[in-house]
Design a protein around this motif. Structure first.
Motif, mmCIF file in Angstrom:
data_model
loop_
_atom_site.group_PDB
_atom_site.id
_atom_site.type_symbol
_atom_site.label_atom_id
_atom_site.label_comp_id
_atom_site.label_asym_id
_atom_site.label_seq_id
_atom_site.Cartn_x
_atom_site.Cartn_y
_atom_site.Cartn_z
ATOM 1 N N MET A 84 38.757 21.747 62.930
ATOM 2 C CA MET A 84 39.938 21.782 62.066
ATOM 3 C C MET A 84 39.791 20.763 60.940
ATOM 4 O O MET A 84 40.081 21.052 59.772
ATOM 5 C CB MET A 84 41.184 21.502 62.912
ATOM 6 C CG MET A 84 42.496 21.404 62.129
ATOM 7 S SD MET A 84 42.835 19.754 61.437
ATOM 8 C CE MET A 84 43.000 18.783 62.936
ATOM 9 N N LEU A 85 39.329 19.543 61.277
ATOM 10 C CA LEU A 85 39.177 18.513 60.262
ATOM 11 C C LEU A 85 38.096 18.886 59.251
ATOM 12 O O LEU A 85 38.246 18.631 58.050
ATOM 13 C CB LEU A 85 38.846 17.178 60.930
ATOM 14 C CG LEU A 85 40.011 16.482 61.644
ATOM 15 C CD1 LEU A 85 39.525 15.244 62.383
ATOM 16 C CD2 LEU A 85 41.096 16.091 60.649
ATOM 17 N N ARG A 86 37.009 19.466 59.709
ATOM 18 C CA ARG A 86 35.944 19.867 58.783
ATOM 19 C C ARG A 86 36.463 20.905 57.791
ATOM 20 O O ARG A 86 36.216 20.817 56.577
ATOM 21 C CB ARG A 86 34.754 20.426 59.551
ATOM 22 C CG ARG A 86 33.998 19.375 60.358
ATOM 23 C CD ARG A 86 32.763 19.959 61.022
ATOM 24 N NE ARG A 86 32.115 18.991 61.884
ATOM 25 C CZ ARG A 86 30.972 19.213 62.534
ATOM 26 N NH1 ARG A 86 30.352 20.386 62.413
ATOM 27 N NH2 ARG A 86 30.444 18.270 63.298
ATOM 28 N N ASN A 87 37.177 21.898 58.308
ATOM 29 C CA ASN A 87 37.689 22.957 57.429
ATOM 30 C C ASN A 87 38.682 22.405 56.415
ATOM 31 O O ASN A 87 38.749 22.865 55.279
ATOM 32 C CB ASN A 87 38.367 24.060 58.262
ATOM 33 C CG ASN A 87 37.373 24.814 59.117
ATOM 34 O OD1 ASN A 87 36.192 24.890 58.788
ATOM 35 N ND2 ASN A 87 37.841 25.356 60.239
ATOM 36 N N ARG A 88 39.454 21.419 56.837
ATOM 37 C CA ARG A 88 40.503 20.907 55.967
ATOM 38 C C ARG A 88 40.004 19.812 55.028
ATOM 39 O O ARG A 88 40.520 19.664 53.908
ATOM 40 C CB ARG A 88 41.650 20.360 56.826
ATOM 41 C CG ARG A 88 42.844 19.910 56.013
ATOM 42 C CD ARG A 88 44.012 19.495 56.869
ATOM 43 N NE ARG A 88 45.121 19.078 56.022
ATOM 44 C CZ ARG A 88 46.035 19.888 55.501
ATOM 45 N NH1 ARG A 88 45.983 21.190 55.747
ATOM 46 N NH2 ARG A 88 47.007 19.413 54.742
ATOM 47 N N MET A 89 38.999 19.045 55.451
ATOM 48 C CA MET A 89 38.684 17.817 54.733
ATOM 49 C C MET A 89 37.322 17.798 54.061
ATOM 50 O O MET A 89 37.017 16.852 53.322
ATOM 51 C CB MET A 89 38.789 16.622 55.698
ATOM 52 C CG MET A 89 40.176 16.416 56.262
ATOM 53 S SD MET A 89 40.295 14.961 57.334
ATOM 54 C CE MET A 89 39.897 13.668 56.165
ATOM 55 N N ARG A 112 42.090 16.626 48.363
ATOM 56 C CA ARG A 112 41.155 17.676 47.960
ATOM 57 C C ARG A 112 41.926 18.690 47.144
ATOM 58 O O ARG A 112 42.861 19.304 47.650
ATOM 59 C CB ARG A 112 40.533 18.347 49.182
ATOM 60 C CG ARG A 112 39.460 19.378 48.829
ATOM 61 C CD ARG A 112 38.835 20.003 50.050
ATOM 62 N NE ARG A 112 39.781 20.835 50.790
ATOM 63 C CZ ARG A 112 39.480 21.499 51.896
ATOM 64 N NH1 ARG A 112 38.273 21.388 52.419
ATOM 65 N NH2 ARG A 112 40.394 22.236 52.495
ATOM 66 N N GLU A 115 45.611 19.280 47.791
ATOM 67 C CA GLU A 115 45.953 19.194 49.206
ATOM 68 C C GLU A 115 45.764 17.763 49.703
ATOM 69 O O GLU A 115 44.716 17.158 49.474
ATOM 70 C CB GLU A 115 45.073 20.149 50.011
ATOM 71 C CG GLU A 115 45.436 20.241 51.479
ATOM 72 C CD GLU A 115 44.579 21.264 52.194
ATOM 73 O OE1 GLU A 115 45.118 22.279 52.662
ATOM 74 O OE2 GLU A 115 43.340 21.053 52.265
ATOM 75 N N THR A 117 45.751 15.108 52.968
ATOM 76 C CA THR A 117 45.629 14.956 54.429
ATOM 77 C C THR A 117 45.700 13.477 54.759
ATOM 78 O O THR A 117 44.988 12.660 54.168
ATOM 79 C CB THR A 117 44.299 15.525 54.947
ATOM 80 O OG1 THR A 117 44.196 16.901 54.591
ATOM 81 C CG2 THR A 117 44.214 15.385 56.466
ATOM 82 N N ASP A 133 49.924 16.671 57.081
ATOM 83 C CA ASP A 133 49.781 17.266 55.747
ATOM 84 C C ASP A 133 50.558 16.415 54.748
ATOM 85 O O ASP A 133 51.090 15.351 55.080
ATOM 86 C CB ASP A 133 50.243 18.723 55.746
ATOM 87 C CG ASP A 133 51.735 18.883 56.048
ATOM 88 O OD1 ASP A 133 52.471 17.868 55.985
ATOM 89 O OD2 ASP A 133 52.160 20.011 56.343
ATOM 90 N N ILE A 139 49.687 18.251 61.779
ATOM 91 C CA ILE A 139 48.830 19.433 61.889
ATOM 92 C C ILE A 139 48.236 19.490 63.286
ATOM 93 O O ILE A 139 48.226 20.537 63.939
ATOM 94 C CB ILE A 139 47.711 19.385 60.825
ATOM 95 C CG1 ILE A 139 48.308 19.297 59.423
ATOM 96 C CG2 ILE A 139 46.792 20.591 60.960
ATOM 97 C CD1 ILE A 139 47.305 18.942 58.357
#
Length: 729
Positions: A84-89, A112, A115, A117, A133, A139
C-alpha cells in the motif's frame, strides 16, 4: 544498567531539526519487517544521495537515517501494508519532519503531485505507525487502537493523544505554576508533569544544583528559578541544534585508563544515546559523534547485539542494584550543594560590604540620589538626567563619575563605589537603600541555611545507600556460604528473599499507564482483567468497544450499576475458543459488579448479580420499549449469583509496580503489600478516602512514598458510590 530502547521527548526535539535536512528526498521503495515492527523508506536526496530512513515501533522505538550497510536484508515478499505504501508513496518527496507537541510522536509528511501522505510514528506504549491522507483520515495502521480517549483505525479521523504539557516554550510563571500544582517531589514532577522523563528530570536537578527529593510544597522560589534556568539552557540548545551527541557505554573495566580492547574497539556495551553530554553520566564513558542521527544509527545498530546486563545469571538471580552509580550521584550532589553554600556566603558578604560602602561614602551617594529626585520633581526625563550625569563626569565631578547607568522603567541608578557596582532605588535615601542591602544579605544567608539542611539530608541518603550496599554484599556472601555447604536444598537456595516493603526506608517508584485505567478495573486472583463503567457514558463505550467474543458480561440485579466485563483475552489477542475462565474469577467479577452498584449506595450488604455472554447484550429494545443511555437489553437465559456480598478492598502494591488498586478483597489483598477493607457506612467518598490515605501513610516507614504514588483523589477512584467505613475484618 538496562540499555535504552526508546527515544525520549527530548531526543525527538533534537532529532526533528537534524532530520529536516533530508527534506526533498524522493521515495523509491518502502519495506516492512513485521517481526520487528520496522518500516524502511529507501529514498534519494540531491545532496545526501542514498538515504535509508528507519521507523521502528517494536521492542525498540526510534526514527533515524541509517548507513546503507546497516539496513537489514529486504523481506522476500512485501506485506500488504508495505505494498500500500509503495503504491501511494513511490516518487513522493519528504516535505516536513515535526514532533507533535512535546510528545514521543514524530510526523513525516510526503507530497506527490497534489496528494499528501502523513506517516505518524507513535514511539510510546506498544508503538504504532499510522498512515494518513491529506484530510487526516487513517488509510491504514500497524495496530488498530480503540480506547475511550482516542481511536486509530482505517477509515477514521486520526486522533492524537491528549496534548502533553510542552515545557520548552513556557515562561517562568507557567513553569512555576505547573510545578506548584504537583503533590510529588521535584524530580518526579519534572519527569511526569513536565514530561521530561526520569533521566532528564534528574539531569535538570543536577544542573540546577537542586536536590531531587525535595517535596514540591517545600521547594523554594530560588530552586524553581534555578530549575527554570537549567531548562531554558536545554531548550535553547535543542532549538539552535547546538548538539554534542554521545553514545554511553558500560565498560567491562571502568578503572582502565584505555577503554579500548586489543582490537581497538571499546571494551563494553552501549547503554544509552543522548543528543548532548549529560552531567548524570559524568562517570560513564561516552563516545562523541558528529550528529545525533549518526549516534542513533550506531547505537541501535550494535546495542542489540551486545546482550543485556552481564549481572543476570541464567538461574534468574536478582540483579545487583547499581550502588556505585547511586553513591557517585549523591557525592556529586553534595559537591554541588557545597559550592552553592560557598556562593551564598560570598553573595551575603558582598551585600553587607556594599551596604557599608554606602555609609562610608554617604555624602557622595546622597548627592547622586538627591540630584535624581530633584530632577524628577522638576519633570526632567530619565534621558535628560542621564545626559546631565554624563556631562558632569566629563567635568570630573565625583558624584557624576560614580554613576554607571540609570533605568527609568525600574526607577533605579547603578553606581560604582570602591570598585563594586551597586543598584539603588532612586526614590529612597541612603539609609533605606543600605537597609535593603542588609536585608538581602540576611535573605541569602537564609538560603545558605536551607542548602545546609539539604546537604545534611543528602549525606543521610548517601549513608542509607552505603548501608543497603553493605547489607546486599553481606547477603550475597551468606548465600555463597550456604551454597558451599551442600546442606541446603537447591529449591530453597533458588528462592528470592521476600522484601518487607512496609519497613523499607526508601521504596523505588515504578509506574506505567494502562488503557483500562479510564474505567473501574481490577485483575482477578487468576489474572483476568475486569473492567466496569463509572457512569452511563462509560457503560455505552465498554459494551460498544470492549465487549468481545469469549468475554463475560455481569450486572447487578438493581438499577444503577457498572456494565462489568470479565475479559477473556487482551486487547491485541484474538479469541480462539480455548479460554477457560475459572469460577473464582467469575465470582469476583460478580462481587465487583454489585459492590459498585446502587446496592452499596442504598446501604445494603448483599445483592443479586447475573452473568451473560456478549451476544446476549444488545442496544436494540423490544418493541414498545425504550433504552436510556447506558442501558442494554439482555436476551436469553442468565446465570445468577444470588445474595452476593458487597465488599471492597483498597491496597498499595510495591512490585512489580507501585500504585493504588481496589476491588474484591480476595483479588486485591494477596496482590498488595497492605490493604484495607471497606463496607457501606456513613462517611462520604472524599472523607473515607482521606482516612484511608492517612492510614496507609502511617503503615510505611518511607514517609514520602505514599505521597509520590497516590493521593486521596486516586484512592477515591476505587471506592464505591455512597457512604463507606473501614471494615473491622
Amino acid at each position: 544498567m538496562d540499555r535504552k530502547r526508546e527515544l525520549t521527548s527530548v531526543d525527538l526535539a533534537a532529532l526533528e531539526g537534524e532530520l529536516s535536512v533530508y527534506e526533498g528526498a524522493g521515495v523509491g521503495k518502502v519495506y516492512l519487517y513485521p517481526d520487528a515492527d520496522l518500516l524502511r523508506f529507501r529514498m534519494r536526496h540531491y545532496d545526501h544521495g542514498r538515504t535509508e530512513l528507519l521507523v521502528e515501533v517494536g521492542e525498540n522505538k526510534r526514527v533515524n537515517v541509517t548507513a546503507p550497510d546497516h539496513v537489514p536484508e529486504a523481506p522476500e515478499r512485501p506485506p500488504n501494508f508495505a505494498m500500500m505504501l509503495r503504491n501511494r508513496m513511490q516518487g513522493a518527496e519528504l516535505t516536513d519532519v515535526s514532533q507533535y507537541e512535546f510528545d514521543r510522536i514524530l510526523e513525516l509528511t510526503f507530497e506527490r503531485d497534489e496528494e499528501t501522505t502523513r506517516v505518524v510514528a507513535e514511539l510510546f506504549g506498544d508503538g504504532n505507525v499510522a498512515i494518513l491522507d491529506g484530510t487526516g483520515e487513517v488509510i491504514d495502521c500497524l495496530e488498530t487502537v480503540r480506547l475511550k480517549s482516542r481511536t486509530v483505525a482505517p477509515g477514521a479521523q486520526y486522533e492524537f493523544p491528549s496534548a502533553r504539557f510542552n515545557p520548552l516554550g513556557v515562561d517562568y510563571d507557567a513553569f512555576a505554576a505547573r510545578m506548584r500544582d504537583s503533590d510529588s517531589d521535584i524530580v518526579r514532577t519534572l519527569a511526569t508533569q513536565l514530561n521530561f522523563g526520569g533521566l532528564y528530570g534528574e539531569e535538570l536537578c543536577t544542573l540546577a544544583g537542586v536536590d531531587y527529593n525535595v517535596p514540591i510544597e517545600e521547594a523554594t522560589d530560588e530552586q524553581l528559578h534555578a530549575l527554570y534556568d537549567a531548562m531554558r539552557r536545554l531548550a535553547d540548545r535543542l532549538a539552535d541544534s547546538d548538539l554534542d551527541p554521545r553514545v554511553y557505554y558500560e565498560l567491562s573495566n571502568p578503572d582502565a585508563e584505555d577503554p579500548t580492547d586489543e582490537d581497538g574497539e571499546i571494551d563494553g556495551r552501549r547503554v544509552d544515546v543522548t543528543p548532548i553530554p549529560l552531567a548524570e553520566y559524568d562517570q560513564r564513558y561516552g563516545e562523541p559523534f558528529e550528529s545525533f542521527n549518526e549516534a542513533l544509527d550506531d547505537y541501535f545498530t550494535y546495542a542489540s547485539d551486545e546482550g543485556d546486563d552481564s549481572g543476570d545469571s541464567a538461574g534468574g538471580a536478582s540483579q545487583r542494584p547499581d550502588f556505585e552509580s547511586e553513591i557517585e550521584k549523591h557525592e556529586r550532589i553534595i559537591q554541588q550543594q557545597q559550592g552553592a553554600i560557598e556562593d551564598f556566603e560570598e553573595q551575603a558578604e558582598r551585600e553587607r560590604e556594599n551596604a557599608e560602602a554606602l555609609y562610608a561614602n554617604y555624602d557622595l551617594v546622597d548627592d547622586i540620589l538627591s540630584t535624581i529626585r530633584e530632577a524628577r520633581g522638576a519633570d526632567h526625563s530619565w534621558d535628560d538626567i542621564e545626559e546631565r550625569f554624563a556631562e558632569g563626569a566629563e567635568q570630573g565631578i565625583p558624584a557624576a563619575e560614580a554613576v554607571v547607568t540609570l533605568d527609568g522603567s525600574e526607577g533605579t541608578v547603578t553606581v560604582e563605589i570602591d570598585g563594586e557596582r551597586v543598584t539603588l532605588d532612586a526614590n529612597e535615601g541612603v539609609e533605606k537603600n543600605a537597609d535593603r542591602l542588609y536585608k538581602e544579605a540576611k535573605r541569602i544567608e537564609g538560603k545558605k541555611e536551607g542548602a545546609e539542611e539539604a546537604i545534611e539530608q543528602t549525606r543521610r541518603e548517601l549513608e542509607e545507600v552505603k548501608e543497603r550496599r553493605d547489607e546486599w554484599e553481606a547477603a550475597e556472601a551468606g548465600e555463597a556460604g550456604a551454597d558451599g555447604d551442600g546442606d541446603e536444598s537447591d529449591d530453597e537456595g533458588g528462592e528470592d528473599e521476600e522484601v518487607d516493603w512496609l519497613s523499607e526506608p526508601s521504596i523505588p517508584v515504578r509506574q506505567s499507564e494502562h488503557w483500562y485505567e479510564d474505567f473501574r478495573w481490577f485483575h482477578t486472583s487468576d489474572g483476568f482483567l475486569v473492567i466496569g463503567g463509572r457512569d452511563a457514558e462509560d457503560n455505552e463505550d465498554l459494551v460498544k468497544k470492549y465487549l468481545d467474543r469469549g468475554d463475560r458480561f455481569f450486572h447487578a440485579q438493581a438499577h444503577g450499576g457498572p456494565a462489568t466485563i470479565l475479559k477473556a483475552t487482551g486487547p491485541s489477542e484474538s479469541y480462539d475458543g480455548d479460554v477457560d475462565i475459572p469460577e473464582s474469577s467469575k465470582r469476583e467479577a460478580a462481587q465487583f459488579a454489585v459492590s459498585y452498584s446502587s446496592v452499596w449506595k442504598d446501604g445494603k450488604f448483599a445483592g443479586d448479580v447475573y452473568e451473560v455472554s456478549p451476544d446476549q447484550v444488545s442496544k436494540t429494545p423490544e418493541s414498545g420499549e425504550f433504552l436510556e443511555k447506558g442501558g442494554f437489553a439482555i436476551r436469553g437465559d442468565r446465570t445468577y449469583y444470588e445474595n452476593t456480598e458487597v465488599s471492597v478492598a483498597v491496597g498499595i502494591t510495591c512490585e512489580p509496580e507501585t500504585r493504588v488498586i481496589g476491588g474484591p478483597p480476595s483479588a486485591i489483598e494477596p496482590a498488595t503489600e497492605t490493604a484495607i477493607r471497606v463496607e457501606p457506612g456513613r462517611y462520604a467518598q472524599n472523607d473515607i478516602a482521606k482516612r484511608l490515605y492517612r492510614e496507609f501513610k502511617e503503615r510505611f516507614a518511607d514517609d514520602s512514598f505514599l505521597r509520590k504514588i497516590a493521593s486521596p483523589d486516586q484512592i477515591q477512584e476505587f471506592l464505591p458510590p455512597g457512604g463507606s467505613r473501614m471494615s473491622d475484618d
